[in-house]
Scaffold this active site. Sequence first.
Site, PDB file in Angstrom:
ATOM      1  CD  GLU A   7      43.750   9.302  62.032  1.00  0.00           C
ATOM      2  OE1 GLU A   7      44.270   8.529  61.216  1.00  0.00           O
ATOM      3  OE2 GLU A   7      43.833  10.536  61.950  1.00  0.00           O
ATOM      4  CE  LYS A   8      46.181   5.590  64.215  1.00  0.00           C
ATOM      5  NZ  LYS A   8      46.632   6.962  63.883  1.00  0.00           N
ATOM      6  CG  ASP A 103      47.048  10.622  62.748  1.00  0.00           C
ATOM      7  OD1 ASP A 103      47.077  10.797  63.987  1.00  0.00           O
ATOM      8  OD2 ASP A 103      47.295   9.541  62.208  1.00  0.00           O
ATOM      9  CG  ASP A 105      47.311  12.997  57.579  1.00  0.00           C
ATOM     10  OD1 ASP A 105      46.159  12.979  58.078  1.00  0.00           O
ATOM     11  OD2 ASP A 105      47.975  11.960  57.414  1.00  0.00           O
ATOM     12  CE1 TYR A 328      50.191  11.009  61.571  1.00  0.00           C
ATOM     13  CE2 TYR A 328      51.210  12.506  59.986  1.00  0.00           C
ATOM     14  CZ  TYR A 328      50.233  11.582  60.311  1.00  0.00           C
ATOM     15  OH  TYR A 328      49.304  11.219  59.376  1.00  0.00           O
ATOM     16  NE  ARG A 330      49.605   6.429  58.789  1.00  0.00           N
ATOM     17  CZ  ARG A 330      49.203   5.456  57.987  1.00  0.00           C
ATOM     18  NH1 ARG A 330      49.078   5.673  56.702  1.00  0.00           N
ATOM     19  NH2 ARG A 330      48.928   4.254  58.457  1.00  0.00           N
TER      20      ARG A 330
END
Length: 646
Positions: A7-8, A103, A105, A328, A330
Site C-alpha cells: 500500500e505504501k 492494509d 481493511d 496496524y 487504523r
Amino acid sequence: MILYIAEKPSLARAIAAALPSPQKKQEGCIWLPNGDCISWCIGHLLEQAEPHKYNPDYKSWKLDHLPIIPSEWQWQEKSQTKKQLTILKKLIKKASTLVHAGDPDREGQLLVDEVIHYAKTAKSKIESTQRLLVSDLTPSAIKKALKNLKSNKEFSALSRSALARSRADWLFGLNLTRAYTIRGREAGYQGVLSIGRVQTPVLGLVANRDKERDHFIPKDYFQVWAQVATVDKQHFQAKWLPSEACLPHMDDENRVINRALTENVASRINQQYGQVIEANYKSKKQPPPLPYSLSSLQIDAAKAFGMSAQQTLDTCQALYERHQIITYPRSDCQYLPSQQHQDAKSIFNALSKATPELANSVTGANSTIRSRAWNDKQVTAHHAIIPTSQAHKAASLNKNESLIFNLIARQYLMQFYPHYDYLSSSIKLNIAGGVFEAKGNTPTNLGWRTLLPNKVKPKQDDEEQEQLPKLQQGDSVFCKEGLIKNKTTTPPAAFTDASLLSAMTGISRYVSNKDIKGILKETDGLGTEATRASTIELLFKRGFLIRKGKQIHASPTGRAFIDCLPTELVTPDMTAQWESSLNAISLGEYSYNHFMSSLEAHLSKLLESQPLATEALKSLPSQPKKAFKKGTYKRKKTSSRAAKKR
C-alpha cells in the site's frame, strides 16, 4: 515472477526485510534474488474522475447539470504519483503472479484492487491474485503472514463495499455541495457550502449541542442527606428517597424542587433513631478494559493529553511505519486472535527494555492470564492495537510518540493482571418514616488498576462512599443531623475532542428511532476509524467548527448552515442506513447495484426539494467574494489516505 504490491513504501520495505537478500533497489521497486519483485502504491494512485472528465460543461457549476451521475465510472491518475503508477502497470504486465499487500481493511483492499484493474490485467491473473494480510511490520510477523497467503477473491466483497462507499460519497457530496453553494450565491453567500454524509451530521451534532447550551435554563433542586452513626460509632451518610406522595414537588427527573419540603424532612430526622430495613454486600470483579481500537485510543489520548484525533492518528502511523513498535493502527477492533497470546513473553521482554516505567509494569504481569480480549470470534480484518516485539525501541521516541505508545503498552499489559475486586454495598434506612439510602464501593484488590497513574483508586459516583459499615436488617442507627444540599441543573457539556469522538462512535445515543439506533449500534457509529479524525479536521478547515480552549463549537456560519438544511442531512439516520448497507455488501449479503440505484433515487429527491433553501440561506453570515470562484472549487477527496512518501 511474483509481484508484491504494497500500500505504501514503508510497508514494501518491511516486506523486503522479511525476504531473502541480496536485494536490488530500483526506482519504484525492490528486486529479490530469485527474480521476484516488491513495488508499492503511495496511498491511492487513482481517484474518482472529476465531473469535467465526463463532460467539459461540468467545469462550471450550474443547477441544470444536477444530478451528475456517471453512466460509466472513470478513474483518473493522481498527478503527483503518475510516475509510480506507470512503474506498477509495467510490473503488473510482466508478473506471472500478483500478491495484494494493501492494509487489512476496506479501504486498503480497494486501493490495490483498483490499480490491478486499471492496469487492464488479464482475468486469469486477477483470478490467481493472492492476499497478504499484514498488521505487524516486524520481520517475524511478516514471515508468518507470507506463509498464510489467502486468495484475493475472498476479499472481493470487501472491495465492492469500499467502491460503493467511494462512489456514493462522490455522488452525494459533489451534487449537494454544488446545489447548496449555487443557492448560497443566489442568497448572497460567496463561500463553498460543502455537504458530506458524515461531516454534515457531525456538524449538526455540535450545532445542536450549542443550541441546547444557549437555551438552557438552570433550575434549583434539593436533596436531604442524613448524617448517620452506628451503635459502635461508625459514621456514614444516606440520601433521602422521596415517596410517591412527593411527586407534585418534583420535576420530570424525580428531583425535589420544593425547598420547604426538604426543610421539613431535614428537621424531622434531626437527632432521631432509625432502623436498617435492608443491607446488601456483594463482592464484585471488574475485568481490565480491552486493548485499544483507534477511536478508543484517540478518546483516551484527548482526555489524558489534550491531543486531537488527527494528532493521535499521525503519531500512531509513525509508531507503526517508522518505528514498527505497534501493530496496524487504523483498527476498529478491540480484540486479539487467540494464537497471539503466545507472543506475550517476547513482547514483555521488549517492553522491559523500553523504559523503567514499562519494565516495572512488566514485572507485575502474568503471561499465563488470558483476558476476555483473546476472542477469535470478535476479530475480523484486523485486531486491536498492541505493542510488537520491537517495543524496546521505545526509548528513542519523541514526547508525543512516547505518550501514545505508553498508553498502548499499558492497555496491553492490563490483560495480564488480575481483575479489580471491590465490595459493593447498599444500605437502606427508615428514619422518622422516611427512606434513606447509602451506597459504597470498597476496593479489595486493585488488580489491573495498579497500572493507572499514581495507583489511582476508581472514581466514585458523586453519591457513593468508599467505606460503609457492616450492618444487618433491624440494626439501630442514629441520625445526628439532616442536611440540605442545594443543587443546580447544569447544561450539557460543550464538545471536546474526546467527547466528539465518543459521540461519533456511540452515535446511537443521539437517535430516537429504534430501528436506526439498532443499525448504528451494529455499525459502530458515524464514519470509520480511519476517517473520523479527518472529518473533524475538515470541518475546522472549512470554517464550520471553531475551538474555544478545549471546547469545540459550531462557528456562526456552521450553525446557520445547519439551520438551512433538511433534517435528514443533519441527523445520522441516513448514514446509518448507508453503513448498514455497505457492511452487508462487504459480507456478500447485499447488492452493490441495488445500493447505488437506491442512492441515486434518493439523491434526486433531495435535489428536487432543495430550491426551498434559497430563502433560508440568506441568514448565512456574509463572506468575501474571493471565497468562491466559479468552476474552480475542487471537492475534497473522500479518502483519508493521503500517505506521505517515506
